[in-house]
Motif scaffolding. Structure first.
Motif, PDB file in Angstrom:
ATOM      1  N   ILE A 298       0.734  -1.166   0.153  1.00 24.61           N
ATOM      2  CA  ILE A 298      -0.158  -0.091   0.005  1.00 24.61           C
ATOM      3  C   ILE A 298       0.793   1.449  -0.194  1.00 24.61           C
ATOM      4  CG2 ILE A 298      -1.542   1.440   1.488  1.00 24.61           C
ATOM      5  CD1 ILE A 298      -2.938  -1.425   2.323  1.00 24.61           C
ATOM      6  N   LEU A 299       1.775   1.232   0.816  1.00 25.50           N
ATOM      7  CA  LEU A 299       2.730   2.475   0.887  1.00 25.50           C
ATOM      8  C   LEU A 299       3.740   2.735  -0.277  1.00 25.50           C
ATOM      9  CD1 LEU A 299       4.188   2.321   4.475  1.00 25.50           C
ATOM     10  CD2 LEU A 299       2.451   3.765   3.651  1.00 25.50           C
ATOM     11  N   ALA A 300       3.920   1.281  -1.024  1.00 20.78           N
ATOM     12  CA  ALA A 300       4.801   1.864  -2.372  1.00 20.78           C
ATOM     13  C   ALA A 300       4.093   2.716  -3.192  1.00 20.78           C
ATOM     14  CB  ALA A 300       4.938   0.144  -3.082  1.00 20.78           C
ATOM     15  N   GLU A 301       2.486   2.606  -3.012  1.00 20.51           N
ATOM     16  CA  GLU A 301       1.975   3.668  -3.991  1.00 20.51           C
ATOM     17  C   GLU A 301       1.394   4.811  -3.663  1.00 20.51           C
ATOM     18  OE1 GLU A 301       1.171   2.489  -6.963  1.00 20.51           O
ATOM     19  OE2 GLU A 301       2.241   0.623  -6.570  1.00 20.51           O
ATOM     20  N   VAL A 302       1.970   5.289  -2.628  1.00 24.43           N
ATOM     21  CA  VAL A 302       1.572   6.628  -1.930  1.00 24.43           C
ATOM     22  C   VAL A 302       2.505   7.737  -2.515  1.00 24.43           C
ATOM     23  CG1 VAL A 302       1.373   7.998  -0.026  1.00 24.43           C
ATOM     24  CG2 VAL A 302       0.849   5.569   0.191  1.00 24.43           C
ATOM     25  N   PRO A 303       1.916   8.811  -3.312  1.00 16.32           N
ATOM     26  CA  PRO A 303       2.817   9.505  -3.837  1.00 16.32           C
ATOM     27  C   PRO A 303       3.547  10.623  -2.594  1.00 16.32           C
ATOM     28  CG  PRO A 303       0.509  10.434  -4.041  1.00 16.32           C
ATOM     29  CD  PRO A 303       0.574   9.105  -3.383  1.00 16.32           C
TER      30      PRO A 303
END
Length: 75
Positions: free
Chosen positions: A5-10
């Protein structure tokens, strides 16, 4: 799961090329072609901010015709 999930946070990345002080009267008179002297010198590392926090020192460059930076130090 959380890592995915965090990998996709801008995140916002800002590289500062330099700073200077300029009186308002000079600022409002700026025109195309005017030169603003910055506190940094050519070849000096730039500061890279991640979401408003100074995290890296970087060197500017170009990769595939796009402006890029290379990390030289973790702050």
């Amino acid at each position: 799961m959380v890592e995915k999930i965090l990998a996709e946070v801008p995140v916002e990345l800002i590289a500062y090329i330099g700073r200077t002080r300029l009186p308002v009267r000079d600022f409002i008179q700026l025109q195309v072609g005017d030169v603003i002297t910055l506190e940094k010198t050519v070849g000096e590392d730039l500061e890279l901010y991640v979401d408003g926090h100074h995290k890296f020192q970087v060197q500017p460059g170009i990769v595939n015709k796009k402006i890029a930076v290379q990390v030289t130090e973790v702050v």
